[in-house]
Design an enzyme around this catalytic site. Structure first.
Site, PDB file in Angstrom:
ATOM      1  N   ASP A 191      55.884  19.053   5.836  1.00 35.65           N
ATOM      2  CA  ASP A 191      55.877  19.857   7.067  1.00 35.65           C
ATOM      3  C   ASP A 191      55.624  18.954   8.277  1.00 35.65           C
ATOM      4  OD1 ASP A 191      53.213  19.419   6.585  1.00 35.65           O
ATOM      5  OD2 ASP A 191      52.591  21.521   6.714  1.00 35.65           O
TER       6      ASP A 191
ATOM      7  N   ASP B 120      56.727  20.986   1.013  1.00 37.32           N
ATOM      8  CA  ASP B 120      55.445  21.457   1.543  1.00 37.32           C
ATOM      9  C   ASP B 120      55.490  22.960   1.773  1.00 37.32           C
ATOM     10  OD1 ASP B 120      53.311  19.723   1.874  1.00 37.32           O
ATOM     11  OD2 ASP B 120      54.132  18.826   3.688  1.00 37.32           O
TER      12      ASP B 120
ATOM     13  N   LYS C 100      53.955  21.575  -2.511  1.00 35.71           N
ATOM     14  CA  LYS C 100      52.666  20.943  -2.216  1.00 35.71           C
ATOM     15  C   LYS C 100      51.847  21.878  -1.340  1.00 35.71           C
ATOM     16  CE  LYS C 100      52.260  17.198   0.629  1.00 35.71           C
ATOM     17  NZ  LYS C 100      51.446  17.761   1.737  1.00 35.71           N
TER      18      LYS C 100
ATOM     19  N   GLU D 168      47.858  22.300   0.683  1.00 39.38           N
ATOM     20  CA  GLU D 168      46.724  21.525   1.194  1.00 39.38           C
ATOM     21  C   GLU D 168      45.390  22.184   0.850  1.00 39.38           C
ATOM     22  OE1 GLU D 168      47.032  20.680   5.395  1.00 39.38           O
ATOM     23  OE2 GLU D 168      49.005  19.760   5.164  1.00 39.38           O
TER      24      GLU D 168
ATOM     25  N   GLU E 188      44.879  11.835   1.552  1.00 37.81           N
ATOM     26  CA  GLU E 188      45.247  11.350   2.885  1.00 37.81           C
ATOM     27  C   GLU E 188      44.019  10.926   3.695  1.00 37.81           C
ATOM     28  OE1 GLU E 188      47.920  13.857   5.132  1.00 37.81           O
ATOM     29  OE2 GLU E 188      47.782  12.559   6.900  1.00 37.81           O
TER      30      GLU E 188
END
Ligand code: KIV
Length: 277
Positions: A48, A87, A117, A119, A186
């Protein structure tokens, strides 16, 4: 020579067991996906981050599911070997498990992605478990979570304190338990990423998380020199396509203005006269 066999999920854990690193990059369109796939990149992430590097937003928050489906479809069409991961954008998996399933389903069915994916730990773990149960492979993402940029107070390194590092490890274990097949880490200290990587049997893919992860990911526009804005300090630039593009466009404009392009071709002129008869 790069193996041309399509990358499947079990290949990634096998790579970790053998100590072979995984190379992942972001891709947002058909042409770039074809090039990166030809180069032997193992995983192409339709990130994204496209909201920032392709659409010009300041954060990833405005990216819609429709936009992700559109770009994922283009990337999938360009790929023969790499695993395509899409994403799930902001608020497409947090509201309810039912919505998470429906939205992930679109990225797989319409977009052609092999996996999605999401988060975060905590509440995202339940969504991950239900997606995996439904047969949708999930990659987790911990550390700096761009979709939580306002809550985090900016794009800055995470898990610097022992307590935060412990929470991150617990989230990583919970995501692995939920069935996630890999984890992006990250912007966290290298030592924290090393501990998490050693603890898990699923591969970790680092971005600004040091050299000990099982693989690395970068935003392709950053490493190719296409991003015009400031890029994170951990990025290594492997090309300067931005400057090359500007130079090529300037040369073209100059040639058009001075009449050097197109060159008059005797053959075309002759054909034109032949057509006029
Ligand atoms: O959207 C993205 O590009 C990402 C990478 C930074 C891992 O999530």
């Amino acid at each position: 020579m790069t193996d041309t066999k399509r990358i499947r999920l079990p290949d990634l854990e096998a790579r970790k067991r053998r100590g072979e690193k995984i190379a992942m990059l972001t891709a947002y369109d058909y042409t770039m996906a074809r090039l990166l796939d030809r180069a032997g990149i193992d995983i192409l992430l339709v990130g994204d981050s496209l909201g920032m590097v392709v659409l010009g937003y300041e954060t990833t928050l405005p990216v819609t599911l429709d936009a992700m489906v559109h770009h994922t479809r283009a990337v999938s069409r360009g790929v023969q070997r790499a695993l395509v991961v899409a994403d799930m954008p902001f608020l497409t998996y947090q509201i309810s498990v039912a919505e998470a399933l429906r939205n992930a389903g679109r990225l797989i069915q319409e977009g052609g992605a092999a996996a999605v994916k999401i988060e975060g730990g905590g509440a995202a773990v339940e969504a991950a478990a239900r997606l995996v149960e439904a047969g949708i492979p999930v990659m987790g993402h911990l550390g700096l979570l761009p979709q939580s940029v306002h809550q985090l107070g900016g794009f800055r390194q995470q898990a610097r304190e022992a307590e935060d590092a412990d929470r991150l490890l617990a989230d990583a274990q919970a995501l692995q338990e939920a069935g996630a097949f890999a984890l992006v880490l990250e912007s966290i200290p290298a030592g924290v990423a090393e501990t998490v990587t050693a603890d898990l049997h699923i591969p970790t893919i680092g971005i600004g998380a040091g050299p000990h992860c099982d693989g690395q990911v970068l935003v392709s526009y950053d490493m190719l020199g296409l991003s015009q804005d400031a890029i994170p300090s951990f990025v290594r630039r492997y090309a300067d396509l931005g400057e090359q593009t500007v130079a090529a466009a300037k040369a073209y404009a100059e040639d058009v203005r001075t009449g050097r392009f197109p060159a008059a071709s005797p053959r075309i002129v002759a054909d034109l006269f032949a057509g006029a008869k």
